[in-house]
Design a protein around this motif. Structure first.
Motif, PDB file in Angstrom:
ATOM      1  N   ARG A 158     -12.815  -4.736   3.753  1.00 57.49           N
ATOM      2  CA  ARG A 158     -11.915  -3.967   2.895  1.00 57.49           C
ATOM      3  C   ARG A 158     -11.366  -2.819   3.736  1.00 57.49           C
ATOM      4  NH1 ARG A 158     -13.528  -2.957  -3.086  1.00 57.49           N
ATOM      5  NH2 ARG A 158     -15.568  -2.550  -2.192  1.00 57.49           N
ATOM      6  N   ASP A 206       1.210   2.405  -9.741  1.00 59.69           N
ATOM      7  CA  ASP A 206      -0.192   2.150 -10.072  1.00 59.69           C
ATOM      8  C   ASP A 206      -0.730   0.854  -9.472  1.00 59.69           C
ATOM      9  OD1 ASP A 206       1.365   0.513 -11.616  1.00 59.69           O
ATOM     10  OD2 ASP A 206       0.211   0.799 -13.464  1.00 59.69           O
ATOM     11  N   GLN A 207       0.054   0.163  -8.644  1.00 60.43           N
ATOM     12  CA  GLN A 207      -0.418  -1.079  -8.034  1.00 60.43           C
ATOM     13  C   GLN A 207      -1.505  -0.782  -7.006  1.00 60.43           C
ATOM     14  OE1 GLN A 207       2.533  -3.316  -5.861  1.00 60.43           O
ATOM     15  NE2 GLN A 207       1.167  -5.029  -5.441  1.00 60.43           N
ATOM     16  N   VAL A 208      -2.608  -1.513  -7.087  1.00 57.46           N
ATOM     17  CA  VAL A 208      -3.683  -1.328  -6.120  1.00 57.46           C
ATOM     18  C   VAL A 208      -3.271  -1.967  -4.798  1.00 57.46           C
ATOM     19  CG1 VAL A 208      -5.447  -1.282  -7.918  1.00 57.46           C
ATOM     20  CG2 VAL A 208      -4.864  -3.453  -6.826  1.00 57.46           C
ATOM     21  N   PRO A 209      -3.740  -1.450  -3.679  1.00 52.45           N
ATOM     22  CA  PRO A 209      -3.433  -2.066  -2.386  1.00 52.45           C
ATOM     23  C   PRO A 209      -3.919  -3.511  -2.355  1.00 52.45           C
ATOM     24  CG  PRO A 209      -4.312   0.135  -2.069  1.00 52.45           C
ATOM     25  CD  PRO A 209      -4.502  -0.192  -3.523  1.00 52.45           C
ATOM     26  N   ILE A 210      -3.057  -4.410  -1.905  1.00 46.12           N
ATOM     27  CA  ILE A 210      -3.397  -5.832  -1.947  1.00 46.12           C
ATOM     28  C   ILE A 210      -2.621  -6.593  -0.889  1.00 46.12           C
ATOM     29  CG2 ILE A 210      -1.621  -6.324  -3.685  1.00 46.12           C
ATOM     30  CD1 ILE A 210      -3.517  -8.434  -4.859  1.00 46.12           C
ATOM     31  N   HIS A 227      -8.076   1.813   2.063  1.00 45.67           N
ATOM     32  CA  HIS A 227      -7.517   2.007   0.728  1.00 45.67           C
ATOM     33  C   HIS A 227      -7.912   0.904  -0.248  1.00 45.67           C
ATOM     34  CE1 HIS A 227      -5.145   5.635   1.382  1.00 45.67           C
ATOM     35  NE2 HIS A 227      -4.882   5.157   2.589  1.00 45.67           N
ATOM     36  N   GLY A 228      -8.813   0.004   0.166  1.00 37.95           N
ATOM     37  CA  GLY A 228      -9.375  -0.966  -0.770  1.00 37.95           C
ATOM     38  C   GLY A 228      -8.823  -2.362  -0.709  1.00 37.95           C
ATOM     39  N   THR A 247       0.847  -1.194   0.000  1.00 37.29           N
ATOM     40  CA  THR A 247       0.000   0.000   0.000  1.00 37.29           C
ATOM     41  C   THR A 247       0.882   1.244   0.000  1.00 37.29           C
ATOM     42  OG1 THR A 247      -1.800   1.155   1.153  1.00 37.29           O
ATOM     43  CG2 THR A 247      -0.162   0.054   2.522  1.00 37.29           C
TER      44      THR A 247
END
Length: 269
Positions: free
Chosen positions: A253, A78-82, A256-257, A29
């Protein structure tokens, strides 16, 4: 669902998890401070920041002084939080070869993380990302299956049959069908233990365009209270608390998703 969590002793400190077994989870993140606030409030975690400048502030979340999970900056802007699942291995390069031969993708080839261990990032044929960890100084999580600790990992995929072939080739996992309504559920057996699970997308609650992914479950003392607390801390409930034979779960979630789940495990018989 998390039947296999019962196969790992509760509250046991682990210096190095055996090959083929999920051993670590970490969050990518951009807002490390927010992640520490949210998860610290939810699970009681404190943070130990890596001293190396190249680590970008990577932080080990500690539960009563024991390593429980991690958080670090994204690999790309651009990586989404995961949340990522790491499977223990004694040969990351061999796993990379198997992934490629089985039709998966080597996203990040094996590399050393200081003196801690070697890691690599892969994607299975349906796009689910997962990692491996070859331990050196750091063996993985030190505590499992107590409130605030990693309890289960699970593949959610639209192609269960393809996944069965892929993960058997990569890790030697044997799929075993598990009784669960309302969807078919598969347990992954590694040796004498069920170490992870697999299910098709639930549909309701999850984004319709969500690709295959690995989810992580953290144990809590009260699933309903944890879900409410997550909302108070700025998170969201994706799937409200519901009962399974092994415990009560909820899918959440963070602000930040990033998706994750919590579970209150039923007492073992």
């Amino acid at each position: 669902m998390p039947a296999g969590s019962r196969h790992r002793p509760r509250g046991v400190s682990v210096n190095a998890v055996a090959p083929g077994i999920p051993c670590w989870a970490d969050l990518a993140t951009a807002d490390l401070a927010e992640a520490k606030r949210f998860y610290g409030g939810l699970f009681g975690w404190t943070g130990r920041v890596s001293p190396q400048p190249e680590a970008g502030g990577y932080t080990t979340f500690l539960l009563d002084g024991q390593a429980a999970a991690g958080v670090g900056p994204p690999a790309t802007p651009d990586q989404v939080p995961i949340w990522s699942t790491y499977v223990a291995t004694d040969d990351a390069d061999l796993v990379a070869t198997r992934v490629a031969k089985a039709g998966g993708q080597v996203v990040v080839p094996p590399l050393e993380i200081f003196d801690q261990g070697r890691m690599a990032v892969f994607a299975d044929p349906a796009g689910a990302a997962f990692s491996v960890w070859q331990p050196m100084a750091m063996g993985g999580a030190e505590v499992f299956n107590v409130p605030g600790a990693l309890s289960w990992t699970e593949l959610v995929t639209p192609d269960p049959e393809g996944a069965k072939a892929f993960y058997e080739l990569v890790f030697g996992w044997q799929p075993e069908e598990q009784p669960m309504d309302p969807v078919p559920y598969t347990g992954w057996r590694c040796g004498s233990r069920i170490v992870a699970g697999m299910m098709p997308p639930l549909g309701d609650g999850y984004p319709a365009d969500l690709p295959a992914y690995w989810s992580v479950y953290f144990a809590v003392t009260d699933t309903d209270a944890a879900a409410e607390q997550a909302v108070e801390l700025g998170g969201e409930i994706l799937v409200p608390p519901w009962h399974l034979p092994v415990g009560r779960i909820a899918a959440l979630r963070d602000p930040h998703g990033a998706l994750f789940s919590v579970i209150t495990l039923h007492p073992q018989r």
